[in-house]
Every structure is written in structure tokens, then in C-alpha cells.
Design a protein around this motif. Structure first.
Motif, mmCIF file in Angstrom:
data_model
loop_
_atom_site.group_PDB
_atom_site.id
_atom_site.type_symbol
_atom_site.label_atom_id
_atom_site.label_comp_id
_atom_site.label_asym_id
_atom_site.label_seq_id
_atom_site.Cartn_x
_atom_site.Cartn_y
_atom_site.Cartn_z
ATOM 1 N N VAL A 192 -21.261 -0.202 10.688
ATOM 2 C CA VAL A 192 -19.852 0.197 10.622
ATOM 3 C C VAL A 192 -18.966 -0.942 11.107
ATOM 4 O O VAL A 192 -17.983 -1.314 10.459
ATOM 5 N N ALA A 193 -19.323 -1.500 12.255
ATOM 6 C CA ALA A 193 -18.533 -2.590 12.813
ATOM 7 C C ALA A 193 -18.592 -3.821 11.919
ATOM 8 O O ALA A 193 -17.590 -4.525 11.742
ATOM 9 N N ARG A 194 -19.761 -4.064 11.341
ATOM 10 C CA ARG A 194 -19.880 -5.239 10.466
ATOM 11 C C ARG A 194 -18.991 -5.083 9.237
ATOM 12 O O ARG A 194 -18.358 -6.048 8.795
ATOM 13 N N GLY A 195 -18.961 -3.867 8.699
ATOM 14 C CA GLY A 195 -18.098 -3.630 7.546
ATOM 15 C C GLY A 195 -16.629 -3.841 7.882
ATOM 16 O O GLY A 195 -15.868 -4.420 7.101
ATOM 17 N N LEU A 196 -16.228 -3.370 9.066
ATOM 18 C CA LEU A 196 -14.849 -3.559 9.499
ATOM 19 C C LEU A 196 -14.548 -5.036 9.741
ATOM 20 O O LEU A 196 -13.457 -5.521 9.422
ATOM 21 N N ALA A 197 -15.501 -5.741 10.333
ATOM 22 C CA ALA A 197 -15.309 -7.172 10.582
ATOM 23 C C ALA A 197 -15.144 -7.931 9.272
ATOM 24 O O ALA A 197 -14.302 -8.836 9.158
ATOM 25 N N GLU A 198 -15.934 -7.559 8.266
ATOM 26 C CA GLU A 198 -15.827 -8.206 6.955
ATOM 27 C C GLU A 198 -14.441 -7.948 6.352
ATOM 28 O O GLU A 198 -13.812 -8.868 5.807
ATOM 29 N N ARG A 199 -13.966 -6.704 6.465
ATOM 30 C CA ARG A 199 -12.622 -6.367 5.984
ATOM 31 C C ARG A 199 -11.562 -7.160 6.752
ATOM 32 O O ARG A 199 -10.586 -7.640 6.169
ATOM 33 N N ALA A 202 -11.455 -10.782 5.684
ATOM 34 C CA ALA A 202 -10.832 -10.870 4.361
ATOM 35 C C ALA A 202 -9.323 -10.680 4.458
ATOM 36 O O ALA A 202 -8.549 -11.347 3.756
ATOM 37 N N TRP A 203 -8.904 -9.780 5.346
ATOM 38 C CA TRP A 203 -7.470 -9.539 5.567
ATOM 39 C C TRP A 203 -6.801 -10.789 6.137
ATOM 40 O O TRP A 203 -5.715 -11.176 5.691
ATOM 41 N N LEU A 204 -7.460 -11.448 7.083
ATOM 42 C CA LEU A 204 -6.912 -12.685 7.649
ATOM 43 C C LEU A 204 -6.820 -13.784 6.589
ATOM 44 O O LEU A 204 -5.820 -14.510 6.512
ATOM 45 N N LYS A 205 -7.838 -13.888 5.760
ATOM 46 C CA LYS A 205 -7.866 -14.924 4.727
ATOM 47 C C LYS A 205 -6.813 -14.695 3.654
ATOM 48 O O LYS A 205 -6.425 -15.632 2.951
ATOM 49 N N SER A 206 -6.344 -13.435 3.528
ATOM 50 C CA SER A 206 -5.372 -13.126 2.480
ATOM 51 C C SER A 206 -3.996 -13.697 2.787
ATOM 52 O O SER A 206 -3.135 -13.747 1.898
ATOM 53 N N VAL A 207 -3.786 -14.110 4.016
ATOM 54 C CA VAL A 207 -2.490 -14.662 4.409
ATOM 55 C C VAL A 207 -2.521 -16.183 4.245
ATOM 56 O O VAL A 207 -3.295 -16.860 4.924
ATOM 57 N N PRO A 208 -1.698 -16.737 3.348
ATOM 58 C CA PRO A 208 -1.664 -18.197 3.211
ATOM 59 C C PRO A 208 -1.338 -18.841 4.552
ATOM 60 O O PRO A 208 -0.503 -18.369 5.308
ATOM 61 N N GLY A 209 -2.028 -19.914 4.834
ATOM 62 C CA GLY A 209 -1.837 -20.583 6.111
ATOM 63 C C GLY A 209 -3.024 -20.418 7.025
ATOM 64 O O GLY A 209 -3.176 -21.159 8.002
ATOM 65 N N ALA A 210 -3.881 -19.427 6.706
ATOM 66 C CA ALA A 210 -5.105 -19.264 7.497
ATOM 67 C C ALA A 210 -6.016 -20.454 7.237
ATOM 68 O O ALA A 210 -6.149 -20.903 6.091
ATOM 69 N N PRO A 211 -6.647 -21.020 8.263
ATOM 70 C CA PRO A 211 -7.539 -22.165 8.071
ATOM 71 C C PRO A 211 -8.667 -21.831 7.107
ATOM 72 O O PRO A 211 -9.233 -20.726 7.152
ATOM 73 N N THR A 212 -8.977 -22.736 6.220
ATOM 74 C CA THR A 212 -10.023 -22.488 5.229
ATOM 75 C C THR A 212 -11.135 -23.533 5.251
ATOM 76 O O THR A 212 -12.123 -23.395 4.540
#
Length: 261
Positions: A192-199, A202-212
Motif C-alpha cells: 500500500v505504501a509503495r503504491g502511494l510512494a509511486e503515485r 509521479a505527482w512530483l515529476k508532473s511539475v515542471p522544474g522538478a530535478p530529472t
């Protein structure tokens, strides 16, 4: 020779404290029953009396409740046994910052009302003073650089109202899911926690400016995970200290790190 004597310690009854704090006597008795706020002493007649330390502790409880923390999380904060004055000083700094923002909002609403009543022009720089989400600009730039802030700011401004509302709802729903998992005692290393962490990542990466860059995203996530715990503004999004600690452990586990308690 010092002729000044120490001021005698004062004590206050349940009724006195409840009335001054704007809570009920029943609430104080409940706080006593769960060990959150024991009285300074209990008289032979069963009456509870509160002293200086009790009042300071109650003030901290009420402040933490306003941040959205539940009683278990508040108990965890108070168990750290940090210097009460230092803890309150940090909270005061946050309150003063929030007070300034609310005063600016009130002033901008007052100006809008006046403009509407007098048929005057409405100026955006006055109408939205105190509502600006860029209030954390300096903080973001100091942590992750000016380019990171500039890209995320451009992305936010290019959204229409519907897109912003949808993104905010997604953010709130993710926070609720984290809080529920923490309250249910989920294992931060479990599915459950792993699924939330993955989400979450992904939510953080959806914001331009996040380190890639290679390794940069992991460092970004680790930094945020620590900030969720250390900053009450962010901990409140996950139900308080306990929820924030769960999020941190789950994110670190997702990255392959040793989860922290």
C-alpha cells in the motif's frame, strides 16, 4: 542582598482554564484521561488544578490542533521533550508569517468592497495581495534553484482554472490517501505504501522544474521527505507528525533507503 522573593505559584481550576482557553471542562478531563494534559495536582475533593507548566502545555496543544494534528500526533510532538520556549518560538514565527498573510488578504478584500461600492476600477495587484502562491519563492529558489522555480511558475500560470482545480484536487486526494494509510497502521515498506510512494513521485515529476537528472530526483524526493516531517506546514497535509513520518519512511523505502522511525 536580593530582597525580592519568588512569585508564588498560581493554580487554576478546570473551569477557569476551560473558560479562558475557549474549550470545555469535558475536553480538559479527556486530555487528562489520555495522559495528554495531566493537572498540576488533584485535590482531596477530586478537583483538578493547573499550574504554569500545564498552561504552557495546553497552549502548545491548542496551537498544534490548529495545524490539523490529531491528538496522537500531538502527544508524539510533546514527548520529544524539547525546550517549550524554543518550540513556541518556532511556532510564533509561523503564526506571525500567517498573520501577515491574513492581514493582507483582509485588506485586499476591503479594497475590493470599496471599489465595488464606489464603482472604481479593480486592480489585480491589490485584489490578490495575500493570495499569491509565490510567497515561498525565495524558499524554493534557495533549495532547488531559480530555474526550478521559474519553470514551475510558468507551468502554473499557463493553467486554466479547471486545470488548477483538478491538480489541487489530485494533491488533496493524495494527502488524504497518505493520512488514511498512516491511521490504519500500514507498513511503510508494504505494498500500500509503495503504491502511494509511486503515485507521490509521479505527482512530483508532473511539475515542471522538478530535478530529472540521474540521482537528482532521488535527492529531491529525500529532501522533500525530510521537509514533510520538519515543517508543520507540510506535516499538516498528511494528518500531522505521525502521518508525515509515515510518508517519509515510505518514500525512503521506495528509494531503497533504510526507513526512519
Amino acid at each position: 542582598m536580593n530582597t525580592h522573593s519568588a512569585e508564588p505559584a498560581r493554580e487554576f481550576s478546570v473551569q477557569d482554564v476551560a473558560r479562558r482557553a475557549g474549550i470545555t471542562s469535558r475536553t480538559l478531563r479527556h486530555y487528562d484521561a489520555i495522559g495528554l494534559l495531566p493537572p498540576a495536582r488533584t485535590g482531596s475533593n477530586g478537583y483538578r488544578y493547573y499550574g504554569r507548566d500545564s498552561l504552557v502545555r495546553l497552549q502548545r496543544i491548542l496551537l498544534l490542533r490548529e495545524l490539523g494534528l490529531g491528538l496522537p500526533e500531538i502527544a508524539g510532538v510533546l514527548e520529544r521533550r524539547e525546550d517549550p520556549a524554543a518550540a513556541l518560538r518556532n511556532h510564533l514565527a509561523w503564526l506571525e508569517k500567517e498573520q501577515g498573510r491574513l492581514l493582507r488578504q483582509a485588506a485586499s478584500v476591503r479594497k475590493t468592497i470599496t471599489a465595488l461600492e464606489k464603482g472604481q476600477q479593480i486592480m489585480p495587484e491589490e485584489t490578490f495581495d495575500g493570495f499569491d502562491h509565490t510567497q515561498y519563492k525565495d524558499e524554493v529558489e534557495s533549495r532547488w534553484g531559480t530555474q526550478a522555480y521559474a519553470r514551475s511558475e510558468k507551468w502554473w500560470k499557463n493553467m486554466d482554472d479547471g486545470e488548477r482545480a483538478a491538480w489541487q484536487e489530485q494533491t488533496q486526494e493524495l494527502g488524504r490517501a497518505w493520512s488514511e494509510a498512516a491511521e490504519q497502521g500500514a507498513d511503510p515498506t508494504g505494498p500500500v505504501a509503495r503504491g502511494l510512494a509511486e503515485r507521490h513521485v509521479a505527482w512530483l515529476k508532473s511539475v515542471p522544474g522538478a530535478p530529472t537528472g540521474e540521482g537528482e530526483l532521488d535527492g529531491y524526493v529525500r529532501s522533500l521527505a525530510e521537509m514533510y516531517v520538519s515543517d508543520p506546514r507540510f506535516a499538516a497535509n498528511y494528518g500531522g507528525d505521525g502521518g508525515a513520518a509515515f510518508v517519509r519512511s515510505a518514500l525512503l523505502a521506495y528509494l531503497g533507503d533504510e526507513p526512519q522511525p
